[in-house]
Write a protein that holds these residues in place. Structure first.
Motif, PDB file in Angstrom:
ATOM      1  N   GLY A 126      26.505  21.088   0.991  1.00 54.29           N
ATOM      2  CA  GLY A 126      26.336  22.531   0.893  1.00 54.29           C
ATOM      3  C   GLY A 126      26.701  23.274   2.159  1.00 54.29           C
ATOM      4  O   GLY A 126      27.335  24.334   2.119  1.00 54.29           O
ATOM      5  N   GLY A 127      26.317  22.735   3.299  1.00 57.70           N
ATOM      6  CA  GLY A 127      26.646  23.379   4.569  1.00 57.70           C
ATOM      7  C   GLY A 127      28.145  23.381   4.838  1.00 57.70           C
ATOM      8  O   GLY A 127      28.687  24.353   5.377  1.00 57.70           O
ATOM      9  N   VAL A 128      28.823  22.290   4.468  1.00 54.15           N
ATOM     10  CA  VAL A 128      30.274  22.217   4.659  1.00 54.15           C
ATOM     11  C   VAL A 128      30.969  23.290   3.825  1.00 54.15           C
ATOM     12  O   VAL A 128      31.866  23.997   4.308  1.00 54.15           O
TER      13      VAL A 128
ATOM     14  N   GLN B 257      29.683  26.097   2.692  1.00 57.06           N
ATOM     15  CA  GLN B 257      29.371  27.421   3.246  1.00 57.06           C
ATOM     16  C   GLN B 257      30.215  27.698   4.485  1.00 57.06           C
ATOM     17  O   GLN B 257      30.757  28.803   4.654  1.00 57.06           O
ATOM     18  N   GLU B 258      30.340  26.719   5.351  1.00 56.19           N
ATOM     19  CA  GLU B 258      31.117  26.883   6.581  1.00 56.19           C
ATOM     20  C   GLU B 258      32.591  27.150   6.274  1.00 56.19           C
ATOM     21  O   GLU B 258      33.220  28.048   6.859  1.00 56.19           O
ATOM     22  N   LEU B 259      33.159  26.395   5.335  1.00 60.16           N
ATOM     23  CA  LEU B 259      34.576  26.538   5.022  1.00 60.16           C
ATOM     24  C   LEU B 259      34.876  27.884   4.372  1.00 60.16           C
ATOM     25  O   LEU B 259      35.823  28.579   4.769  1.00 60.16           O
ATOM     26  N   VAL B 260      34.058  28.278   3.389  1.00 60.86           N
ATOM     27  CA  VAL B 260      34.281  29.567   2.730  1.00 60.86           C
ATOM     28  C   VAL B 260      34.084  30.715   3.726  1.00 60.86           C
ATOM     29  O   VAL B 260      34.814  31.706   3.708  1.00 60.86           O
ATOM     30  N   GLY B 261      33.120  30.568   4.638  1.00 64.61           N
ATOM     31  CA  GLY B 261      32.936  31.586   5.671  1.00 64.61           C
ATOM     32  C   GLY B 261      34.135  31.694   6.588  1.00 64.61           C
ATOM     33  O   GLY B 261      34.592  32.798   6.921  1.00 64.61           O
ATOM     34  N   ALA B 262      34.688  30.556   6.982  1.00 58.61           N
ATOM     35  CA  ALA B 262      35.831  30.571   7.907  1.00 58.61           C
ATOM     36  C   ALA B 262      37.068  31.163   7.252  1.00 58.61           C
ATOM     37  O   ALA B 262      37.863  31.853   7.906  1.00 58.61           O
TER      38      ALA B 262
ATOM     39  N   GLU C 241      33.338  36.777  16.117  1.00 57.53           N
ATOM     40  CA  GLU C 241      34.003  37.504  15.038  1.00 57.53           C
ATOM     41  C   GLU C 241      33.999  36.737  13.720  1.00 57.53           C
ATOM     42  O   GLU C 241      34.385  37.283  12.684  1.00 57.53           O
ATOM     43  N   LEU C 242      33.610  35.476  13.761  1.00 57.39           N
ATOM     44  CA  LEU C 242      33.571  34.683  12.543  1.00 57.39           C
ATOM     45  C   LEU C 242      32.494  35.198  11.594  1.00 57.39           C
ATOM     46  O   LEU C 242      31.488  35.769  12.015  1.00 57.39           O
ATOM     47  N   HIS C 243      32.704  34.977  10.307  1.00 55.03           N
ATOM     48  CA  HIS C 243      31.694  35.350   9.319  1.00 55.03           C
ATOM     49  C   HIS C 243      30.407  34.577   9.601  1.00 55.03           C
ATOM     50  O   HIS C 243      30.453  33.405  10.005  1.00 55.03           O
ATOM     51  N   PRO C 244      29.229  35.184   9.425  1.00 60.68           N
ATOM     52  CA  PRO C 244      27.964  34.490   9.706  1.00 60.68           C
ATOM     53  C   PRO C 244      27.785  33.174   8.956  1.00 60.68           C
ATOM     54  O   PRO C 244      27.049  32.294   9.407  1.00 60.68           O
ATOM     55  N   ASP C 245      28.466  33.013   7.816  1.00 60.72           N
ATOM     56  CA  ASP C 245      28.349  31.759   7.078  1.00 60.72           C
ATOM     57  C   ASP C 245      28.875  30.571   7.861  1.00 60.72           C
ATOM     58  O   ASP C 245      28.481  29.429   7.592  1.00 60.72           O
ATOM     59  N   VAL C 246      29.766  30.804   8.825  1.00 62.08           N
ATOM     60  CA  VAL C 246      30.296  29.691   9.603  1.00 62.08           C
ATOM     61  C   VAL C 246      29.183  29.069  10.446  1.00 62.08           C
ATOM     62  O   VAL C 246      28.972  27.848  10.426  1.00 62.08           O
ATOM     63  N   ALA C 247      28.454  29.890  11.171  1.00 59.93           N
ATOM     64  CA  ALA C 247      27.361  29.369  12.003  1.00 59.93           C
ATOM     65  C   ALA C 247      26.246  28.771  11.152  1.00 59.93           C
ATOM     66  O   ALA C 247      25.725  27.693  11.456  1.00 59.93           O
ATOM     67  N   GLU C 248      25.893  29.459  10.077  1.00 61.49           N
ATOM     68  CA  GLU C 248      24.806  28.949   9.235  1.00 61.49           C
ATOM     69  C   GLU C 248      25.212  27.651   8.547  1.00 61.49           C
ATOM     70  O   GLU C 248      24.433  26.696   8.478  1.00 61.49           O
ATOM     71  N   GLY C 249      26.441  27.616   8.038  1.00 62.22           N
ATOM     72  CA  GLY C 249      26.905  26.390   7.387  1.00 62.22           C
ATOM     73  C   GLY C 249      26.995  25.232   8.360  1.00 62.22           C
ATOM     74  O   GLY C 249      26.640  24.092   8.023  1.00 62.22           O
ATOM     75  N   THR C 250      27.465  25.503   9.574  1.00 64.48           N
ATOM     76  CA  THR C 250      27.533  24.459  10.599  1.00 64.48           C
ATOM     77  C   THR C 250      26.151  23.909  10.907  1.00 64.48           C
ATOM     78  O   THR C 250      25.959  22.692  11.029  1.00 64.48           O
ATOM     79  N   SER C 251      25.167  24.792  11.028  1.00 62.90           N
ATOM     80  CA  SER C 251      23.800  24.361  11.311  1.00 62.90           C
ATOM     81  C   SER C 251      23.257  23.492  10.187  1.00 62.90           C
ATOM     82  O   SER C 251      22.622  22.456  10.427  1.00 62.90           O
ATOM     83  N   ARG C 252      23.522  23.884   8.959  1.00 66.25           N
ATOM     84  CA  ARG C 252      23.036  23.101   7.817  1.00 66.25           C
ATOM     85  C   ARG C 252      23.744  21.750   7.742  1.00 66.25           C
ATOM     86  O   ARG C 252      23.127  20.730   7.424  1.00 66.25           O
ATOM     87  N   PHE C 253      25.043  21.744   8.019  1.00 64.47           N
ATOM     88  CA  PHE C 253      25.804  20.503   7.966  1.00 64.47           C
ATOM     89  C   PHE C 253      25.346  19.528   9.048  1.00 64.47           C
ATOM     90  O   PHE C 253      25.087  18.344   8.789  1.00 64.47           O
ATOM     91  N   THR C 254      25.231  20.009  10.282  1.00 61.09           N
ATOM     92  CA  THR C 254      24.862  19.114  11.381  1.00 61.09           C
ATOM     93  C   THR C 254      23.404  18.677  11.311  1.00 61.09           C
ATOM     94  O   THR C 254      23.036  17.685  11.941  1.00 61.09           O
ATOM     95  N   ALA C 255      22.586  19.400  10.549  1.00 57.32           N
ATOM     96  CA  ALA C 255      21.199  18.951  10.364  1.00 57.32           C
ATOM     97  C   ALA C 255      21.150  17.555   9.771  1.00 57.32           C
ATOM     98  O   ALA C 255      20.211  16.789  10.008  1.00 57.32           O
TER      99      ALA C 255
END
Length: 351
Positions: free
Chosen positions: A102-104, A106-111, A132-146
């Motif tokens: 799910g995090g991946v 979110q991150e990809l669609v955000g980017a 400048e990146l969409h907030p989904d990039v940071a949130e998705g990265t956090s969820r993925f790396t968790a």
């Protein structure tokens, strides 16, 4: 031209294009909580799922039909019910399980939402700044790396570096550089009660989230988080320093490695998690490499180039490159840790 090969490739492109649409549908289902609702509450019609999740039925119906077409969901035409197969739940609904995507998504669609700026950079250079990146990039990265921090860091990776683990058990002072939302230090503090540490990140919002997470985990008395560009130096010495997929993103990776080396106490250890890749383009092939090159174009490389940086890219720090940069930074040793992971490689460096 071989007409059969041309037709075969057209079919391949169709499948890849459909896969992109599937990722968008999956990201929408993740955001709407539909996968978790299906995993928890079982099969349902589009109307039942919409009521259970508090959503609009028409959108749920189209989403479910699309993911049935993609093979993500099952459909019972007699009962008109959609089902998430048990075998699919770990990848789509169990967070932060080791297979969760799910995090991946979110991150990809955000980017992708900064596609126009990246396209312009092909002509003009530069890129997309991190803020400048969409907030989904940071949130998705956090969820993925968790996934790493909860399932791999303490359980699998640290036993492979016994000298680091011994320092942690003895109460090491730890710095996590590029700490994001702080999860790595939190897991270390949970597993090693004598550990104290500081997380550094250039993002004020990430640091705020890390502080809140440490409070919620009950370890804020031993951890602190600061906004800092660590490539300019660390404010105090540490026994152990960590980075998790950070150096290849850096504007100044050489400067960052020097700061980390200088920030270690004598006998200190630096754990560097990086992308599992080769320095030979011919060896970076297949679905994982393709995904990582996409992330590089939309995130890792472009954010570095936007700041006039090195622009190493997601696959830009294979072992020979890290070995060279670490030697130039003054590290005495750089050892690749023997582990089996298709995405990442772990290195142990000594001052």
């Amino acid at each position: 031209m071989d007409e059969n090969k041309a037709a075969e490739f057209t079919g391949r492109v169709l499948a890849d294009t459909a896969a992109f649409a599937t990722v968008v549908l999956a990201a929408l289902g993740d955001r709407a909580g539909l996968f978790k609702e299906l995993a928890k509450g079982g099969p349902g019609t589009s109307g039942e799922l919409a009521r259970r999740a508090g959503l609009d039925e028409r959108y749920v119906r189209e989403w479910a039909a699309g993911l049935h077409a993609a093979g993500y969901l099952r459909y019972d035409p007699a009962q008109q019910r959609f089902e998430l197969p048990a075998e699919h739940a770990p990848t789509l609904a169990v967070e932060p399980g080791p297979a969760f995507f799910g995090g991946v998504h979110q991150e990809l669609v955000g980017a992708v939402q900064r596609y126009d700026t990246v396209a312009a950079a092909f002509r003009d250079g530069g890129g997309v700044r991190g803020d400048e990146l969409h907030p989904d990039v940071a949130e998705g990265t956090s969820r993925f790396t968790a996934q790493w921090h909860r399932n791999l860091l303490v359980q699998l990776w640290l036993p492979l570096v016994p000298e680091v683990e011994a320092k942690l058990r003895a109460g090491a002072r730890v710095a996590d550089v590029g700490c994001g939302t702080g999860q790595a230090l939190i897991e270390l503090a949970r597993a090693y009660p004598a550990v104290t540490g500081t997380g550094y990140d250039v993002s004020p919002s990430a640091v705020a989230a890390a502080r809140a997470a440490a409070e919620a985990a009950g370890v804020a008395d031993r951890l602190r988080y600061e906004v800092l560009d660590a490539s300019g130096g660390l404010p105090e010495p540490y026994d152990v320093i960590t980075t998790f997929d950070v150096v290849h993103d850096a504007v100044d990776p050489a400067g960052l490695l020097r700061s980390i080396r200088d920030g270690l106490r004598p006998g200190g250890r630096y754990l560097c998690l990086e992308i599992n890749c080769s320095d030979r383009t011919v060896e970076n092939v297949g679905p994982i490499a393709t995904l990582l090159y996409g992330f590089s174009m939309l995130y890792c490389m472009t954010t570095s180039l936007a700041e006039g940086g090195a622009g190493l890219g997601t696959l830009g720090l294979p072992e020979p490159v890290l070995a060279r940069l670490s030697a130039e930074a003054g590290f005495a040793t750089c050892r690749r840790v023997d582990m089996d992971n298709p995405f990442n490689t772990l290195y142990e460096l000594t001052r």
